[in-house]
Write a protein that holds these residues in place. Structure first.
Motif, PDB file in Angstrom:
ATOM      1  N   GLY A   1       4.363 -34.118   6.773  1.00  0.00           N
ATOM      2  CA  GLY A   1       5.023 -34.673   5.591  1.00  0.00           C
ATOM      3  C   GLY A   1       4.432 -34.222   4.270  1.00  0.00           C
ATOM      4  N   CYS A   2       4.253 -32.931   4.080  1.00  0.00           N
ATOM      5  CA  CYS A   2       3.621 -32.410   2.862  1.00  0.00           C
ATOM      6  C   CYS A   2       4.518 -32.606   1.634  1.00  0.00           C
ATOM      7  CB  CYS A   2       3.345 -30.916   3.012  1.00  0.00           C
ATOM      8  SG  CYS A   2       2.168 -30.533   4.311  1.00  0.00           S
TER       9      CYS A   2
ATOM     10  N   CYS B   1       8.020 -31.315   9.565  1.00  0.00           N
ATOM     11  CA  CYS B   1       7.137 -31.851  10.609  1.00  0.00           C
ATOM     12  C   CYS B   1       6.472 -33.133  10.147  1.00  0.00           C
ATOM     13  CB  CYS B   1       6.125 -30.793  11.040  1.00  0.00           C
ATOM     14  SG  CYS B   1       4.547 -30.834  10.205  1.00  0.00           S
TER      15      CYS B   1
ATOM     16  N   CYS C   1       0.106 -25.516   7.188  1.00  0.00           N
ATOM     17  CA  CYS C   1       0.594 -24.699   8.308  1.00  0.00           C
ATOM     18  C   CYS C   1       0.606 -23.217   7.948  1.00  0.00           C
ATOM     19  CB  CYS C   1       2.000 -25.129   8.711  1.00  0.00           C
ATOM     20  SG  CYS C   1       3.178 -25.047   7.336  1.00  0.00           S
TER      21      CYS C   1
ATOM     22  N   CYS D   1       8.401 -31.605   2.152  1.00  0.00           N
ATOM     23  CA  CYS D   1       8.800 -30.954   3.399  1.00  0.00           C
ATOM     24  C   CYS D   1       9.122 -32.002   4.456  1.00  0.00           C
ATOM     25  CB  CYS D   1       7.673 -30.038   3.898  1.00  0.00           C
ATOM     26  SG  CYS D   1       8.157 -29.118   5.368  1.00  0.00           S
TER      27      CYS D   1
ATOM     28  N   VAL E   1       7.261 -24.200  13.327  1.00  0.00           N
ATOM     29  CA  VAL E   1       7.105 -23.972  11.884  1.00  0.00           C
ATOM     30  C   VAL E   1       7.489 -22.536  11.496  1.00  0.00           C
ATOM     31  CG1 VAL E   1       5.498 -25.845  11.437  1.00  0.00           C
ATOM     32  CG2 VAL E   1       4.613 -23.639  12.203  1.00  0.00           C
TER      33      VAL E   1
ATOM     34  N   ARG F   1       5.116 -22.306   4.795  1.00  0.00           N
ATOM     35  CA  ARG F   1       6.060 -22.638   3.729  1.00  0.00           C
ATOM     36  C   ARG F   1       5.282 -22.917   2.448  1.00  0.00           C
ATOM     37  NH1 ARG F   1      10.323 -26.805   5.458  1.00  0.00           N
ATOM     38  NH2 ARG F   1      11.472 -25.022   6.231  1.00  0.00           N
TER      39      ARG F   1
END
Ligand code: SF4
Length: 334
Positions: A28-29, A25, A39, A22, A136, A42
């Motif tokens: 950085g997942c 934001c 979050c 991702c 988000v 997603r």
């Protein structure tokens, strides 16, 4: 309201082994198949990043725009305020944790066009994405902002400012005003209390301002965490250095979620107000009763510009946004 189809997520990349990276934001997942981001907005569904919150509305209310708080943007108007569950920060003191941290909060479906029609029917100045974290809710906020702008409505974000530069630059041309939380000028505070970092928030605030968005900032003053003179002074210096007048709201904290520090004393807010007023023309106090930091006064002649009571204000400004006494145009968007 009828169901809306969720589009593909924006700002992600396929990664090896079916993972999805991702880029929305600074967290950085990199999500494994079936995994959702912290979050709650997603998830990796079969190797494809999928928004979980597109067209899902958990809160909808017509609020005075002063409640966002925005004191210098269409003062006296109401704005249709909407939210989905979820947030990419996890502030131990979150005053809205029932919405931001409870990813299973009940929702109902809505389309961008339905929200726009509702706002128009209510004579709202626009749409405010607020209560939880709109950044988000990216795809839905973007699509609704396009529809709102096309209908002549204003678009407002109430946000933590924790977004990468690319998606922020995509969104900013669609945004008219924002209230951004600046929780502290101490990176250790962001890391320890919010599970985030300071610098991306400062960078985002600078980007909002540079893009010409009307910006106001809010600092929730928490006893023993960010209320010392050095912390407050650093925050005021940052606001003063933004290059244009940016109203600053000091807001009273109340114990919530995981943080049970005592509520902010009024004297602490007044100290913050008096310190900030040495450098800034526009400083307000929120979530607290009293006269200090409530009204707007002309920095030049001290005449009353907006006489506030609660979230309602009586305008003394001229229709052009000038001081009624000295005639100097003031930084209000009317
Ligand atoms: S938006 Fe959510 S999934 Fe994406 S990096 Fe941030 S926390 Fe992770």
């Amino acid at each position: 309201m009828s169901t809306t189809v969720s589009p593909a997520a924006a700002w992600w990349r396929p990664s090896p082994n079916g993972q999805a990276a991702c880029d929305l934001c600074p967290v950085g997942c990199r999500l494994r198949p079936g995994q959702a981001g912290p979050c709650g907005t997603r998830a990796n569904r079969g190797g494809v990043m999928t928004p979980l919150n597109y067209g899902r509305v958990a809160a909808l209310a017509l609020d005075p725009i002063e409640k966002k708080p925005l004191y210098h943007f269409h003062p006296g108007r109401d704005i249709l305020s909407v939210a989905a569950p979820g947030c990419n920060l996890h502030c131990a003191f979150c005053q809205n944790w029932n919405l931001s941290q409870k990813h299973d909060a009940p929702t109902r479906p809505a389309t961008p066009d339905q929200l726009v029609a509702f706002a128009q029917a209510e004579d709202s100045v626009g749409l405010a994405f607020t209560y939880s974290e709109p950044l988000v809710w990216f795809e839905f906020v973007r699509d609704t902002a396009v529809a709102a702008r096309a209908a002549g409505l204003k678009v407002v974000l109430v946000t933590n400012g924790y977004l990468n530069a690319g998606p922020l630059d995509e969104l900013l041309p669609l945004v008219d005003a924002a209230n951004i939380d600046l929780k502290s000028m101490d990176d250790r505070f962001y890391r320890r209390v919010c599970r985030a970092r300071l610098q991306p928030v400062l960078d985002a605030i600078t980007r909002f301002v540079a893009a010409g968005v009307h910006v106001e900032l809010t600092n929730l003053v928490i006893p023993g965490h960010n209320d010392d003179d050095a912390s407050l002074g650093a925050l005021v210096d940052f606001v003063a250095g933004l290059g244009r007048p940016v109203p600053l709201h000091f807001s009273a904290y109340r114990p919530a979620w995981k943080l049970q520090a005592p509520p902010t004393p009024r004297a602490t807010l007044e100290r913050a107000h008096d310190m900030a007023r040495r450098s800034l023309d526009w400083v307000y106090l929120g979530n607290v009763a009293g006269a200090t930091g409530r009204d707007s006064r002309c920095p030049g002649c001290a005449a009353l510009l907006v006489d506030r009571s609660g979230y309602r204000g009586e305008l003394k400004l001229t229709p052009q946004g000038a001081c009624p006494a000295c005639g100097v145009v003031q930084p209000f968007v009317m």
